[in-house]
Design a protein around this motif. Structure first.
Motif, PDB file in Angstrom:
ATOM      1  N   PRO A  18     -14.551  -2.511  14.317  1.00  0.00           N
ATOM      2  CA  PRO A  18     -13.036  -3.066  14.136  1.00  0.00           C
ATOM      3  C   PRO A  18     -12.606  -3.693  12.842  1.00  0.00           C
ATOM      4  N   ILE A  19     -11.163  -3.695  12.462  1.00  0.00           N
ATOM      5  CA  ILE A  19     -10.871  -4.340  11.418  1.00  0.00           C
ATOM      6  C   ILE A  19     -10.017  -5.774  11.932  1.00  0.00           C
ATOM      7  N   GLY A  20     -10.337  -5.954  13.085  1.00  0.00           N
ATOM      8  CA  GLY A  20      -9.783  -7.424  13.613  1.00  0.00           C
ATOM      9  C   GLY A  20      -9.912  -7.279  15.078  1.00  0.00           C
ATOM     10  N   ASP A  90     -18.627  -5.041   7.178  1.00  0.00           N
ATOM     11  CA  ASP A  90     -18.217  -6.067   7.813  1.00  0.00           C
ATOM     12  C   ASP A  90     -17.197  -5.784   8.827  1.00  0.00           C
ATOM     13  N   ALA A  91     -16.371  -4.792   8.184  1.00  0.00           N
ATOM     14  CA  ALA A  91     -15.137  -4.257   8.842  1.00  0.00           C
ATOM     15  C   ALA A  91     -14.688  -2.924   8.699  1.00  0.00           C
ATOM     16  N   GLY A  92     -14.329  -2.006   9.608  1.00  0.00           N
ATOM     17  CA  GLY A  92     -13.876  -0.602   9.194  1.00  0.00           C
ATOM     18  C   GLY A  92     -14.963   0.200   8.873  1.00  0.00           C
ATOM     19  N   LEU A  93     -14.547   1.225   7.964  1.00  0.00           N
ATOM     20  CA  LEU A  93     -15.488   2.215   7.633  1.00  0.00           C
ATOM     21  C   LEU A  93     -16.418   1.951   6.551  1.00  0.00           C
ATOM     22  N   PRO A  94     -17.758   2.143   6.738  1.00  0.00           N
ATOM     23  CA  PRO A  94     -18.741   1.891   5.580  1.00  0.00           C
ATOM     24  C   PRO A  94     -18.206   2.926   4.371  1.00  0.00           C
ATOM     25  N   GLY A  95     -18.376   2.573   3.177  1.00  0.00           N
ATOM     26  CA  GLY A  95     -18.037   3.314   2.098  1.00  0.00           C
ATOM     27  C   GLY A  95     -16.677   3.285   1.667  1.00  0.00           C
ATOM     28  N   ILE A  96     -15.657   2.761   2.437  1.00  0.00           N
ATOM     29  CA  ILE A  96     -14.342   2.737   1.869  1.00  0.00           C
ATOM     30  C   ILE A  96     -14.157   1.148   1.536  1.00  0.00           C
ATOM     31  N   SER A  97     -14.134   1.070   0.333  1.00  0.00           N
ATOM     32  CA  SER A  97     -14.321  -0.176  -0.471  1.00  0.00           C
ATOM     33  C   SER A  97     -15.400  -1.041   0.137  1.00  0.00           C
ATOM     34  N   ASP A  98     -16.479  -0.588   0.744  1.00  0.00           N
ATOM     35  CA  ASP A  98     -17.350  -1.213   1.305  1.00  0.00           C
ATOM     36  C   ASP A  98     -18.737  -0.411   0.944  1.00  0.00           C
ATOM     37  N   PRO A  99     -19.872  -1.239   1.014  1.00  0.00           N
ATOM     38  CA  PRO A  99     -21.184  -0.351   0.520  1.00  0.00           C
ATOM     39  C   PRO A  99     -21.434   0.730   1.756  1.00  0.00           C
ATOM     40  N   CYS A 121      -9.831   2.188  10.014  1.00  0.00           N
ATOM     41  CA  CYS A 121      -9.840   1.854   8.623  1.00  0.00           C
ATOM     42  C   CYS A 121      -8.540   1.317   8.098  1.00  0.00           C
ATOM     43  N   ALA A 122      -8.494   0.307   7.393  1.00  0.00           N
ATOM     44  CA  ALA A 122      -7.266  -0.445   7.096  1.00  0.00           C
ATOM     45  C   ALA A 122      -6.293   0.468   6.507  1.00  0.00           C
ATOM     46  N   ALA A 123      -6.933   1.414   5.383  1.00  0.00           N
ATOM     47  CA  ALA A 123      -6.186   2.137   4.702  1.00  0.00           C
ATOM     48  C   ALA A 123      -5.384   3.185   5.535  1.00  0.00           C
ATOM     49  N   GLY A 141      -8.038   1.749  -3.304  1.00  0.00           N
ATOM     50  CA  GLY A 141      -8.884   0.652  -2.805  1.00  0.00           C
ATOM     51  C   GLY A 141      -8.633  -0.442  -3.787  1.00  0.00           C
ATOM     52  N   PHE A 142      -9.354  -1.485  -4.348  1.00  0.00           N
ATOM     53  CA  PHE A 142      -9.422  -2.512  -5.150  1.00  0.00           C
ATOM     54  C   PHE A 142      -8.968  -2.236  -6.498  1.00  0.00           C
ATOM     55  N   LEU A 143      -7.840  -2.687  -7.080  1.00  0.00           N
ATOM     56  CA  LEU A 143      -7.790  -2.349  -8.695  1.00  0.00           C
ATOM     57  C   LEU A 143      -8.579  -3.182  -9.361  1.00  0.00           C
ATOM     58  N   ILE A 166      -3.238   0.887  -1.518  1.00  0.00           N
ATOM     59  CA  ILE A 166      -4.046  -0.275  -2.312  1.00  0.00           C
ATOM     60  C   ILE A 166      -4.472  -1.452  -1.474  1.00  0.00           C
ATOM     61  N   TYR A 167      -5.904  -1.912  -1.774  1.00  0.00           N
ATOM     62  CA  TYR A 167      -6.088  -2.986  -0.957  1.00  0.00           C
ATOM     63  C   TYR A 167      -5.953  -4.195  -2.081  1.00  0.00           C
ATOM     64  N   GLU A 168      -5.776  -5.314  -1.528  1.00  0.00           N
ATOM     65  CA  GLU A 168      -5.660  -6.838  -2.254  1.00  0.00           C
ATOM     66  C   GLU A 168      -6.024  -7.628  -1.613  1.00  0.00           C
ATOM     67  N   GLU A 195      -2.781  -8.413   8.216  1.00  0.00           N
ATOM     68  CA  GLU A 195      -3.623  -8.507   9.807  1.00  0.00           C
ATOM     69  C   GLU A 195      -3.338  -7.504  10.682  1.00  0.00           C
ATOM     70  N   LEU A 196      -3.543  -6.193  10.160  1.00  0.00           N
ATOM     71  CA  LEU A 196      -3.523  -5.227  11.199  1.00  0.00           C
ATOM     72  C   LEU A 196      -4.595  -5.228  12.467  1.00  0.00           C
ATOM     73  N   THR A 197      -4.106  -4.872  13.472  1.00  0.00           N
ATOM     74  CA  THR A 197      -4.782  -4.785  14.935  1.00  0.00           C
ATOM     75  C   THR A 197      -5.089  -6.314  15.440  1.00  0.00           C
ATOM     76  N   GLU A 223      -5.336 -10.702   5.809  1.00  0.00           N
ATOM     77  CA  GLU A 223      -5.776  -9.332   4.967  1.00  0.00           C
ATOM     78  C   GLU A 223      -4.570  -8.560   4.893  1.00  0.00           C
ATOM     79  N   CYS A 224      -4.243  -7.899   3.590  1.00  0.00           N
ATOM     80  CA  CYS A 224      -3.192  -7.374   3.374  1.00  0.00           C
ATOM     81  C   CYS A 224      -3.539  -5.882   2.792  1.00  0.00           C
ATOM     82  N   THR A 225      -2.951  -4.986   3.101  1.00  0.00           N
ATOM     83  CA  THR A 225      -2.914  -3.617   2.558  1.00  0.00           C
ATOM     84  C   THR A 225      -1.488  -2.887   2.051  1.00  0.00           C
ATOM     85  N   LEU A 226      -1.391  -2.517   1.171  1.00  0.00           N
ATOM     86  CA  LEU A 226       0.067  -2.248   0.429  1.00  0.00           C
ATOM     87  C   LEU A 226       0.037  -0.669   0.581  1.00  0.00           C
TER      88      LEU A 226
HETATM   89  N1  SAM Z   1     -13.917  -0.951   4.860  1.00  0.00           N
HETATM   90  C1  SAM Z   1     -12.978  -1.317   4.874  1.00  0.00           C
HETATM   91  C2  SAM Z   1     -11.911  -0.402   5.820  1.00  0.00           C
HETATM   92  O1  SAM Z   1     -12.234   0.684   6.288  1.00  0.00           O
HETATM   93  O2  SAM Z   1     -10.484  -0.598   5.679  1.00  0.00           O
HETATM   94  C3  SAM Z   1     -12.298  -2.016   4.018  1.00  0.00           C
HETATM   95  C4  SAM Z   1     -13.124  -3.255   3.392  1.00  0.00           C
HETATM   96  S1  SAM Z   1     -12.447  -3.983   2.235  1.00  0.00           S
HETATM   97  C5  SAM Z   1     -13.741  -4.934   1.446  1.00  0.00           C
HETATM   98  C6  SAM Z   1     -11.435  -5.103   2.907  1.00  0.00           C
HETATM   99  C7  SAM Z   1      -9.897  -5.029   2.484  1.00  0.00           C
HETATM  100  O3  SAM Z   1      -9.263  -3.968   3.289  1.00  0.00           O
HETATM  101  C8  SAM Z   1      -8.896  -6.205   2.569  1.00  0.00           C
HETATM  102  O4  SAM Z   1      -9.074  -6.923   1.388  1.00  0.00           O
HETATM  103  C9  SAM Z   1      -7.496  -5.668   2.810  1.00  0.00           C
HETATM  104  O5  SAM Z   1      -6.961  -5.357   1.702  1.00  0.00           O
HETATM  105  C10 SAM Z   1      -8.020  -4.388   3.697  1.00  0.00           C
HETATM  106  N2  SAM Z   1      -7.905  -4.758   5.157  1.00  0.00           N
HETATM  107  C11 SAM Z   1      -9.090  -5.043   6.062  1.00  0.00           C
HETATM  108  N3  SAM Z   1      -8.862  -5.506   7.259  1.00  0.00           N
HETATM  109  C12 SAM Z   1      -7.465  -5.503   7.239  1.00  0.00           C
HETATM  110  C13 SAM Z   1      -6.342  -5.693   8.168  1.00  0.00           C
HETATM  111  N4  SAM Z   1      -6.846  -5.921   9.397  1.00  0.00           N
HETATM  112  N5  SAM Z   1      -5.286  -5.610   7.971  1.00  0.00           N
HETATM  113  C14 SAM Z   1      -4.726  -5.437   6.591  1.00  0.00           C
HETATM  114  N6  SAM Z   1      -5.652  -5.014   5.795  1.00  0.00           N
HETATM  115  C15 SAM Z   1      -6.879  -5.002   6.014  1.00  0.00           C
END
Ligand code: SAM
Length: 287
Positions: A18-20, A90-99, A121-123, A141-143, A166-168, A195-197, A223-226
């Motif tokens: 989960p991402i939240g 920590d959250a979401g899919l491994p490999g997507i801006s994560d190890p 996945c936040a993206a 991802g992150f710039l 874009i992640y930020e 703060e998705l989900t 947490e923000c995704t653009l």
């Molecule tokens: N692996 C994760 C994924 O699959 O989405 C992304 C991990 S990356 C280290 C963390 C970034 O994802 C945050 O800085 C933010 O930009 C985005 N993110 C993660 N959770 C989010 C949420 N609940 N709402 C909005 N953006 C989120």
């Protein structure tokens, strides 16, 4: 219906978490996490909370960008011995801006099966809820945090015709929004998914200017995704040869070389750099 009995020996399972909202962990992910022989996680303390709520008993191995090099051989040797391993971040899919990417590549290289148990996945969550075109999109991802690398990336993004995700981090959001406003114009469509989900999930848009105005009043938190709308296709100028020549001569007077002037004018006309360079060259040959 997946008829395979999971988890299988010698398989690396890449599991979305989960991402939240903890309710987003799939029953399949839960089952495999409970039954694998070992779990590689970005932060054992962070994932420990989720895993103990699932009553997972498997040993946890920390796996992050600073120990990936030494951890990968250990994890591959466990796969070789017939163990099944789950990889989570920590959250979401491994490999997507994560190890994860390097371990997955290494597992494949050593002929181990890699199975992804998909999850949040936040993206993609931000993209599909933005209302912006999803048929073709880019993930940035992150710039890079500063310098030419950041400038070049932002320039490319501003000219990209596809929707860009874009992640930020929240403390850098205002800087990114003002850079995007300078390059793309404040009217360019944009949604910030915050703060998705989670309980305070919200979408801020519909333009860069509107998001900037909102976050100047409301401090960016969470947490923000653009999700940035794509650039409109450039309208190419239709110019006569003498108008093209005049444009290039002005650029040369300003200090550009003939080749640079031809390249620059080619970007805003329907002519190639070669055609323009030849036009310029001919104009300098006395009749
Ligand atoms: N692996 C994760 C994924 O699959 O989405 C992304 C991990 S990356 C280290 C963390 C970034 O994802 C945050 O800085 C933010 O930009 C985005 N993110 C993660 N959770 C989010 C949420 N609940 N709402 C909005 N953006 C989120």
């Amino acid at each position: 219906m997946n008829k395979r009995l999971e988890p299988e020996a010698c398989v690396l399972y890449v599991i979305g978490t989960p991402i939240g909202n903890l309710g987003d962990l799939s029953p399949r992910a839960r089952y495999v996490l409970k039954n694998v022989s070992a779990i590689a996680c970005e932060d054992t303390r962070h994932s420990g909370q989720l895993l103990s709520s699932l009553e997972v008993r498997a040993p946890l191995f920390s796996f992050h960008r600073h120990n990936a090099k030494s951890r990968i051989p250990k994890l591959i040797s466990l796969l070789k011995k017939g163990e099944s391993i789950a990889l989570i971040s920590d959250a979401g899919l491994p490999g997507i801006s994560d190890p994860g990417e390097e371990l997955i590549a290494e597992a494949r290289k050593s002929n181990h099966e890699v199975i992804c148990i998909p999850g949040p996945c936040a993206a993609t969550t931000a993209l599909v809820s933005s209302g912006l075109p999803c048929d073709r999109f880019c993930f940035e991802g992150f710039l890079p945090s500063k310098g030419t690398a950041r400038k070049d990336r932002l320039n490319n993004i501003s000219n990209e015709p596809r929707t860009t995700v874009i992640y930020e981090a929240p403390h850098r959001l205002l800087k990114l929004l003002s850079e995007l406003a300078d390059l793309c114009g404040s009217e360019r469509p944009l949604q910030v998914a915050r703060e998705l989900t989670k309980l305070h999930e919200e979408q801020i848009g519909p333009t860069i200017g509107a998001a900037l105005k909102h976050f100047l009043i409301n401090k960016p938190l969470g947490e923000c995704t653009l999700v940035l709308g794509g650039a409109k296709p450039k309208v190419l100028e239709e110019l006569s040869n003498s108008e093209l020549l005049a444009k290039m001569k002005i650029l040369i007077e300003e200090g550009l070389s003939a080749s640079e002037a031809a390249k620059k004018v080619a970007q805003s006309s329907q002519h190639s750099k070669r055609f323009l360079y030849e036009l310029l060259h001919k104009s300098f040959i006395p009749e």
